[in-house]
Design a protein around this motif. Structure first.
Motif, PDB file in Angstrom:
ATOM      1  N   PRO A  30      32.800  53.010  40.318  1.00 47.19           N
ATOM      2  CA  PRO A  30      33.815  51.980  40.059  1.00 47.19           C
ATOM      3  C   PRO A  30      34.796  52.022  41.140  1.00 47.19           C
ATOM      4  O   PRO A  30      35.363  50.967  41.553  1.00 47.19           O
ATOM      5  N   THR A  31      34.923  53.430  41.618  1.00 50.39           N
ATOM      6  CA  THR A  31      35.714  53.654  42.733  1.00 50.39           C
ATOM      7  C   THR A  31      35.145  52.989  44.182  1.00 50.39           C
ATOM      8  O   THR A  31      35.960  52.225  45.031  1.00 50.39           O
ATOM      9  N   ALA A  32      33.926  53.147  44.275  1.00 48.83           N
ATOM     10  CA  ALA A  32      33.319  52.493  45.500  1.00 48.83           C
ATOM     11  C   ALA A  32      33.448  51.065  45.267  1.00 48.83           C
ATOM     12  O   ALA A  32      33.700  50.149  46.569  1.00 48.83           O
ATOM     13  N   LEU A  36      35.244  48.561  48.048  1.00 51.49           N
ATOM     14  CA  LEU A  36      34.442  47.919  48.931  1.00 51.49           C
ATOM     15  C   LEU A  36      35.043  46.284  48.615  1.00 51.49           C
ATOM     16  O   LEU A  36      35.133  45.490  49.471  1.00 51.49           O
ATOM     17  N   SER A  37      35.299  46.026  47.400  1.00 49.55           N
ATOM     18  CA  SER A  37      36.039  44.636  47.151  1.00 49.55           C
ATOM     19  C   SER A  37      37.115  44.436  47.842  1.00 49.55           C
ATOM     20  O   SER A  37      37.447  43.434  48.468  1.00 49.55           O
ATOM     21  N   ALA A  38      38.115  45.312  48.021  1.00 48.53           N
ATOM     22  CA  ALA A  38      39.332  45.289  48.815  1.00 48.53           C
ATOM     23  C   ALA A  38      39.282  45.087  50.185  1.00 48.53           C
ATOM     24  O   ALA A  38      39.496  44.268  50.730  1.00 48.53           O
ATOM     25  N   GLU A  39      37.978  45.821  50.764  1.00 46.63           N
ATOM     26  CA  GLU A  39      37.864  45.942  52.146  1.00 46.63           C
ATOM     27  C   GLU A  39      37.306  44.389  52.468  1.00 46.63           C
ATOM     28  O   GLU A  39      37.411  44.002  53.404  1.00 46.63           O
ATOM     29  N   GLN A  58      31.472  37.502  39.309  1.00 43.05           N
ATOM     30  CA  GLN A  58      32.902  37.222  39.984  1.00 43.05           C
ATOM     31  C   GLN A  58      34.134  37.603  39.315  1.00 43.05           C
ATOM     32  O   GLN A  58      34.998  38.056  39.697  1.00 43.05           O
ATOM     33  N   ALA A  59      33.883  37.726  37.957  1.00 43.75           N
ATOM     34  CA  ALA A  59      34.838  38.121  36.923  1.00 43.75           C
ATOM     35  C   ALA A  59      35.248  39.592  37.189  1.00 43.75           C
ATOM     36  O   ALA A  59      36.374  40.208  37.117  1.00 43.75           O
ATOM     37  N   ALA A  60      33.965  40.280  37.365  1.00 39.18           N
ATOM     38  CA  ALA A  60      34.378  41.835  37.593  1.00 39.18           C
ATOM     39  C   ALA A  60      34.964  42.002  38.881  1.00 39.18           C
ATOM     40  O   ALA A  60      35.778  42.883  39.166  1.00 39.18           O
ATOM     41  N   VAL A  61      34.740  41.297  39.967  1.00 38.72           N
ATOM     42  CA  VAL A  61      35.108  41.448  41.296  1.00 38.72           C
ATOM     43  C   VAL A  61      36.824  41.092  41.124  1.00 38.72           C
ATOM     44  O   VAL A  61      37.644  41.803  41.747  1.00 38.72           O
ATOM     45  N   SER A  62      37.085  40.026  40.432  1.00 45.86           N
ATOM     46  CA  SER A  62      38.589  39.799  40.246  1.00 45.86           C
ATOM     47  C   SER A  62      39.355  40.970  39.713  1.00 45.86           C
ATOM     48  O   SER A  62      40.448  41.264  39.894  1.00 45.86           O
ATOM     49  N   LYS A  63      38.754  41.641  38.569  1.00 38.93           N
ATOM     50  CA  LYS A  63      39.241  42.814  37.848  1.00 38.93           C
ATOM     51  C   LYS A  63      39.482  43.956  39.279  1.00 38.93           C
ATOM     52  O   LYS A  63      40.524  44.649  38.854  1.00 38.93           O
ATOM     53  N   TYR A  64      38.441  44.094  39.731  1.00 35.90           N
ATOM     54  CA  TYR A  64      38.430  45.128  40.784  1.00 35.90           C
ATOM     55  C   TYR A  64      39.708  44.784  41.997  1.00 35.90           C
ATOM     56  O   TYR A  64      40.333  45.765  42.102  1.00 35.90           O
ATOM     57  N   ARG A  66      42.237  43.093  41.237  1.00 32.74           N
ATOM     58  CA  ARG A  66      43.544  42.939  40.537  1.00 32.74           C
ATOM     59  C   ARG A  66      43.999  44.424  40.142  1.00 32.74           C
ATOM     60  O   ARG A  66      45.194  44.803  39.967  1.00 32.74           O
ATOM     61  N   GLY A  67      43.093  45.415  40.172  1.00 29.22           N
ATOM     62  CA  GLY A  67      43.343  46.874  40.125  1.00 29.22           C
ATOM     63  C   GLY A  67      43.212  47.160  38.737  1.00 29.22           C
ATOM     64  O   GLY A  67      43.839  48.028  38.013  1.00 29.22           O
TER      65      GLY A  67
END
Length: 323
Positions: A30-32, A36-39, A58-64, A66-67
């Motif tokens: 999850p940390t990686a 990666l999503s942010a970068e 895409q929903a999972a990326v949105s959660k990442y 948003r923090g």
């Protein structure tokens, strides 16, 4: 007292087993993904593109982004982790890296983190029975050097456990403390000898082991081991006890002729090598009778620290109380 996982000592009873791979899945991954999503977002990737690259919805990326997903700060703040994530994001952005190569980069970080790194720290927190073991179960590869390091560390752990639980051993620990060490084959200097940082101390009739074994942790024991190996490469382990006539007599009863050397610290290793060469062999017990400001110390040697500890326990059993 040694705080390792000793069969029968009750340590870890009823405790659920936690595999390092669970730490990787639940904390590292999850940390990686969050990093990666942010970068990738910073580099102009859409959420759909990020999801495609990382194999997420895409929903999972949105959660990442948003923090909303918990991350492990020790992983996120690690320089190796940050630089790897940035390199992968750059590679995705300029087309120089594909998913296979990105996976290889992340797996290398996992290997580094599992080799007495941040994953080990998290693993010990979640499975306290590992505390004090100097656990290296996850060290990867079949490289001879890696196997030799693991064997040396294990030898010191076993030796420390043996002498910390042996009856009467605390009576023979010098005031300065004792240590145990094992060298890897072909050791060149003290960084090639595993020992216990901070020395083992006798407290209220018991021997306390303060830390996990590490390489380069004992200059005195390392010097003795290196001197021995210069004459007999098979003698790679040693520990030190207080010199006493009772201990020396116990050695003589076992057919060991203890070798005396001068207590001075200056050029001690070189002088020991010369004495070993003169004798034509490395005796299993060497000692000095002290000097001004130097406590009398006896070194017990063996093929490994475990062998030296076994001999030391036998000698102490015969010697009894040194006084």
């Amino acid at each position: 007292m040694y705080n390792g996982l000793i069969p029968g000592d009750g340590e870890g009873v009823g405790m659920a087993l936690r595999l390092p791979s669970e730490i990787v899945v639940e904390r590292f991954l999850p940390t990686a993904r969050a990093m990666l999503s942010a970068e990738l977002s910073d580099r102009g990737f859409t959420q759909a593109e990020i999801a495609d690259r990382l194999g997420l919805t895409q929903a999972a990326v949105s959660k990442y982004l948003r923090g909303d997903v918990a991350v492990e700060e020790r992983f996120r703040e690690d320089e190796r982790m940050r630089s790897t994530v940035e390199a992968i994001a750059d590679g995705f952005a300029d087309g120089s890296m594909d998913g296979y190569e990105a996976l290889a980069e992340l797996l290398e970080v996992v290997r580094v983190f599992e080799d007495r790194g941040p994953i080990c720290a998290v693993h010990e927190e979640e499975m306290p029975a590992l505390a004090g073991m100097g656990c290296d179960l996850c060290v990867r590869g079949s490289d001879d050097a890696v196997r030799a390091e693991r064997a040396a560390l294990e030898s010191v752990r076993r030796a420390a456990r043996r002498i910390s639980t042996a009856t009467g051993m605390a009576d023979h620990v010098p005031n300065v403390g004792t240590n145990v060490g094992t060298a890897v084959p072909d050791a060149d200097d003290e960084t090639d000898i595993a020992a216990v940082p901070g020395r083992l101390q006798a407290v209220n009739g018991r021997i306390m082991v303060p830390a996990d074994p590490e390489f380069g942790a004992s200059q005195r024991v390392a010097g003795t081991v290196l001197a021995a190996m210069a004459v007999d490469s098979g003698v790679r382990g040693a520990l030190n006890l207080a010199t006493s006539e009772a201990l020396l007599d116990a050695a003589r009863e076992r057919g060991i002729d203890p070798l005396q050397f001068d207590a001075a610290y200056e050029n001690r290793g070189e002088r020991l090598r010369e004495l070993f060469h003169e004798r034509g062999a490395v005796p299993r017990v060497v000692y000095h009778e002290g000097a001004f400001g130097i406590e009398p110390v006896c070194h017990v040697l063996g093929e490994t620290a475990t062998d030296a500890a076994a001999l030391a326990v036998d000698l102490v059993a015969t010697a009894g109380h040194p006084g």
